[in-house]
Write an enzyme that holds these catalytic residues in place. Structure first.
Site, PDB file in Angstrom:
ATOM      1  CG  ASP A 185      -7.307  -3.939  -2.435  1.00 45.73           C
ATOM      2  OD1 ASP A 185      -7.668  -4.945  -3.067  1.00 45.73           O
ATOM      3  OD2 ASP A 185      -7.696  -3.702  -1.294  1.00 45.73           O
ATOM      4  CG  ASP A 212      -2.185  -0.861   0.913  1.00 40.25           C
ATOM      5  OD1 ASP A 212      -2.616  -0.901  -0.265  1.00 40.25           O
ATOM      6  OD2 ASP A 212      -2.709  -1.484   1.837  1.00 40.25           O
TER       7      ASP A 212
HETATM    8  N1  GLY Z   1      -7.061  -1.598   0.285  1.00 48.18           N
HETATM    9  C1  GLY Z   1      -7.916  -2.101   1.284  1.00 48.18           C
HETATM   10  C2  GLY Z   1      -9.342  -1.794   1.082  1.00 48.18           C
HETATM   11  O1  GLY Z   1      -9.764  -1.338   0.036  1.00 48.18           O
HETATM   12  O2  GLY Z   1     -10.088  -2.023   2.018  1.00 48.18           O
END
Ligand code: GLY
Length: 364
Positions: free
Chosen positions: A150, A89
């Protein structure tokens, strides 16, 4: 709807919220009061509050927005120094902090942070399966071969690193991951898997998992929104037509499942009751549709974005200056928590409204 007026309302609200929350890194809120993730510095959403403040600074100016955003960026140095806290992330965390600061002020320290974060993200690439590993080891090796949809949103950190260093390796890693995501996550009907598990040694695709969605084979709406926006961003950075086609396929699925109300459920395959919603999925998808419309010239995507933003503005926005969060009724996952505010919903809603009025700073 007059979108300039909506932007003014956001600005007025956030002027109050930023003054009340100096020194905090909000994630959610209770009874209208933001929480603070400063003590959980590697949490994946810790860039969004800064990103929101940078977007408002870029559009309207205001030293309080800028200093609030810079404070978060400095706090995040503790995450850069924590190997266990660093994961896939990094794009969410450093594009919206250091990347935004560099874009708007040319800060050398911010460029340095951006490149450190990009190096770490590139180091998560698995050349056997051509994917960027998602979560870190929990002591059992289970997640070594896991990748998630994601992560498409984190690839722009790598594209930007290639632009800044004249080194193609970052971009090549991002494209390998995007190619894998297209082949391994995107289903024939245009819906996407949340988690795909690969053998981390041979790279073989083993199976998929429902993750934060309703169940195996379902269509978690935020994941669908990450796919729409993420594939569009990979197209914008590389001009590879496959990514545009993938974004359009995911977008067509999303648009054909928008309910009459214009409000987005937590999962497109969930049962009618309980009617969990996710305003964050609507806000993220709106940003993706607006960029997709710009890239293709297809007004259908722009109309879909406006429909979602109209519903959010009319029914799910709290513009009151005495309450911290902007959007209501988000879901972290189908199985909860549900019905709460989430800072990334506020960020993407604001980004989308600023796109509509031509005042957005492009941070991806
Ligand atoms: N990237 C984690 C979510 O979208 O919850």
């Amino acid at each position: 709807m007059k979108w300039e007026t909506v932007a003014e309302k956001i600005l007025e609200k956030e002027r109050c919220a930023v003054r009340r929350n100096l020194g905090k890194i909000p994630y959610t809120a209770e009874k209208g009061v933001f929480d603070d993730k400063t003590s959980d510095i590697s949490w994946w959403t810790n860039g969004f509050w800064a990103g929101l403040n940078w977007q408002l600074y870029g559009a309207f100016g205001g030293e309080t927005f800028r200093s609030a955003a810079e404070a978060v960026e400095q706090e995040l140095d503790r995450s850069l120094m924590d190997a266990q806290g660093m994961d896939h992330d990094s794009g969410f965390k450093w594009l919206l902090t250091a990347g935004a600061n560099f874009a708007l002020t040319d800060s050398g320290a911010s460029k340095n942070r951006l490149l450190l974060a990009a190096n770490d993200l590139a180091g998560r690439f698995n050349p056997a399966g051509n994917f960027i590993r998602a979560w870190n080891d929990k002591g059992d090796g289970e997640t070594a071969g896991w990748a998630i949809i994601d992560c498409m949103m984190n690839l722009p950190l790598l594209y930007r690193a290639s632009e800044l260093t004249n080194d193609p390796r970052y971009r090549l890693i991002a494209m390998r991951h995007a190619d894998t995501a297209r082949a391994a996550f995107l289903r024939a009907d245009g819906s996407v898997c949340h988690i795909v598990c690969f053998d981390p040694v041979t790279g073989a695709r083993l199976n998929s998992l429902g993750g934060q969605g309703y169940g195996h084979g379902s269509a978690w709406t935020r994941g669908q929104a990450w796919a729409v926006y993420g594939f569009t961003l990979s197209y914008l950075h590389t001009k590879k037509e496959d990514y545009l086609a993938a974004a359009e396929k995911a977008a067509t699925y999303f648009i054909s499942h928008i309910p009459e109300s214009g409000l987005i459920p937590a999962d497109f395959c969930q049962p009618p009751s309980p009617a969990y919603e996710d305003s964050s999925a609507a806000a993220i998808a709106s940003c993706g549709f607006l960029e997709l419309s710009r890239a293709t010239g297809n007004e259908v995507y722009r109309a879909a974005a406006k429909r979602l933003l109209f519903a959010l503005t009319e029914k799910r926005c709290n513009f009151g200056g005495d309450s911290d969060p902007l959007l209501e009724n988000c879901s972290v996952a189908y199985r909860g928590p549900n019905g709460i505010p989430l800072i990334y919903a506020d960020y993407f809603y604001t980004e989308a409204i600023l796109k509509l009025i031509g005042k957005e700073t492009f941070l991806w």
